[in-house]
Design a protein around this motif. Sequence first.
Motif, mmCIF file in Angstrom:
data_model
loop_
_atom_site.group_PDB
_atom_site.id
_atom_site.type_symbol
_atom_site.label_atom_id
_atom_site.label_comp_id
_atom_site.label_asym_id
_atom_site.label_seq_id
_atom_site.Cartn_x
_atom_site.Cartn_y
_atom_site.Cartn_z
ATOM 1 N N ARG A 37 0.639 -1.319 0.089
ATOM 2 C CA ARG A 37 0.246 -0.537 -0.052
ATOM 3 C C ARG A 37 0.803 1.576 0.503
ATOM 4 N NH1 ARG A 37 -2.457 -0.283 6.074
ATOM 5 N NH2 ARG A 37 -0.138 0.142 7.156
ATOM 6 N N GLN A 38 0.055 1.999 -0.171
ATOM 7 C CA GLN A 38 1.049 3.565 -0.758
ATOM 8 C C GLN A 38 -0.035 4.696 0.063
ATOM 9 O OE1 GLN A 38 2.934 4.563 -4.110
ATOM 10 N NE2 GLN A 38 4.119 5.782 -2.566
ATOM 11 N N ALA A 39 0.221 5.230 1.021
ATOM 12 C CA ALA A 39 -0.612 6.465 1.937
ATOM 13 C C ALA A 39 -0.349 8.066 0.851
ATOM 14 C CB ALA A 39 -0.438 6.316 3.265
ATOM 15 N N PRO A 40 -0.679 8.685 1.227
ATOM 16 C CA PRO A 40 -0.502 10.175 0.585
ATOM 17 C C PRO A 40 0.540 10.759 1.052
ATOM 18 C CG PRO A 40 -3.208 9.806 0.330
ATOM 19 C CD PRO A 40 -2.243 8.701 0.971
ATOM 20 N N GLY A 41 1.884 11.077 0.093
ATOM 21 C CA GLY A 41 3.066 11.592 0.980
ATOM 22 C C GLY A 41 4.198 10.511 1.778
ATOM 23 N N LYS A 42 3.496 9.172 1.431
ATOM 24 C CA LYS A 42 4.334 8.378 2.138
ATOM 25 C C LYS A 42 4.843 6.906 0.882
ATOM 26 C CE LYS A 42 2.562 8.239 6.793
ATOM 27 N NZ LYS A 42 1.736 7.489 7.475
ATOM 28 N N GLU A 43 5.973 6.588 1.477
ATOM 29 C CA GLU A 43 6.180 5.575 1.169
ATOM 30 C C GLU A 43 5.691 3.777 0.545
ATOM 31 O OE1 GLU A 43 10.758 6.351 0.813
ATOM 32 O OE2 GLU A 43 10.555 4.513 1.645
ATOM 33 N N ARG A 44 5.831 3.645 -0.625
ATOM 34 C CA ARG A 44 5.409 1.895 -0.713
ATOM 35 C C ARG A 44 5.220 1.215 0.068
ATOM 36 N NH1 ARG A 44 5.366 -0.389 -6.084
ATOM 37 N NH2 ARG A 44 7.047 -1.129 -5.776
ATOM 38 N N GLU A 45 4.130 0.492 1.329
ATOM 39 C CA GLU A 45 4.214 -1.002 2.163
ATOM 40 C C GLU A 45 4.421 -1.584 1.880
ATOM 41 O OE1 GLU A 45 3.328 0.092 5.781
ATOM 42 O OE2 GLU A 45 1.785 1.158 5.155
ATOM 43 N N GLY A 46 4.922 -3.242 2.199
ATOM 44 C CA GLY A 46 4.322 -4.347 2.342
ATOM 45 C C GLY A 46 3.350 -4.563 3.377
ATOM 46 N N THR A 90 -6.065 4.692 5.549
ATOM 47 C CA THR A 90 -6.166 4.539 3.988
ATOM 48 C C THR A 90 -4.545 4.743 3.210
ATOM 49 O OG1 THR A 90 -7.909 6.099 5.175
ATOM 50 C CG2 THR A 90 -7.154 6.776 2.824
ATOM 51 N N ALA A 91 -4.701 4.264 1.797
ATOM 52 C CA ALA A 91 -4.084 4.313 0.794
ATOM 53 C C ALA A 91 -4.457 3.593 -0.456
ATOM 54 C CB ALA A 91 -3.086 2.933 1.774
ATOM 55 N N VAL A 92 -3.816 4.087 -1.331
ATOM 56 C CA VAL A 92 -3.665 2.897 -2.714
ATOM 57 C C VAL A 92 -3.279 1.385 -2.114
ATOM 58 C CG1 VAL A 92 -3.198 2.205 -4.737
ATOM 59 C CG2 VAL A 92 -3.937 4.694 -4.134
ATOM 60 N N TYR A 93 -3.973 0.431 -2.518
ATOM 61 C CA TYR A 93 -3.185 -1.014 -2.451
ATOM 62 C C TYR A 93 -3.326 -1.542 -3.404
ATOM 63 C CZ TYR A 93 -4.387 -1.151 2.661
ATOM 64 O OH TYR A 93 -4.325 -0.516 4.129
#
Length: 123
Positions: A37-46, A90-93
Amino acid sequence: VQLQASGGGLVQPGGSLRLSCAYSGFTVPYYAIGWFRQAPGKEREGVSCISVSDERSYYADSVKGRFTISRDNSKNTMYLHMNSLKPEDTAVYYCAIGHNWYGRCWDYGMDYWGKGTLVTVSS
């Protein structure tokens, strides 16, 4: 190769969602599947991954006890069951598949990615 993620949406805090990812077109073995997932302003995380060879599941500390990853081999589909959702979820998954397993849920170890599905947790 195609990965198609679905199931995102708007949910209230404390609610649940199930994400699905249907995959097809693989002609060589793969050993890692997972959700990122990647939340606004954050790096993608597993978020959660499965080591296909031994079916072990891995979870980010932030989702342990709340999220469950699974897959249905007969349907070539993976799922992410998300319970007790929080606004910080909240993020794009994204779903992803990799030909190799590197011992952790690692986005650079994945070779194929689906388009993301947006999860918004808000009252």
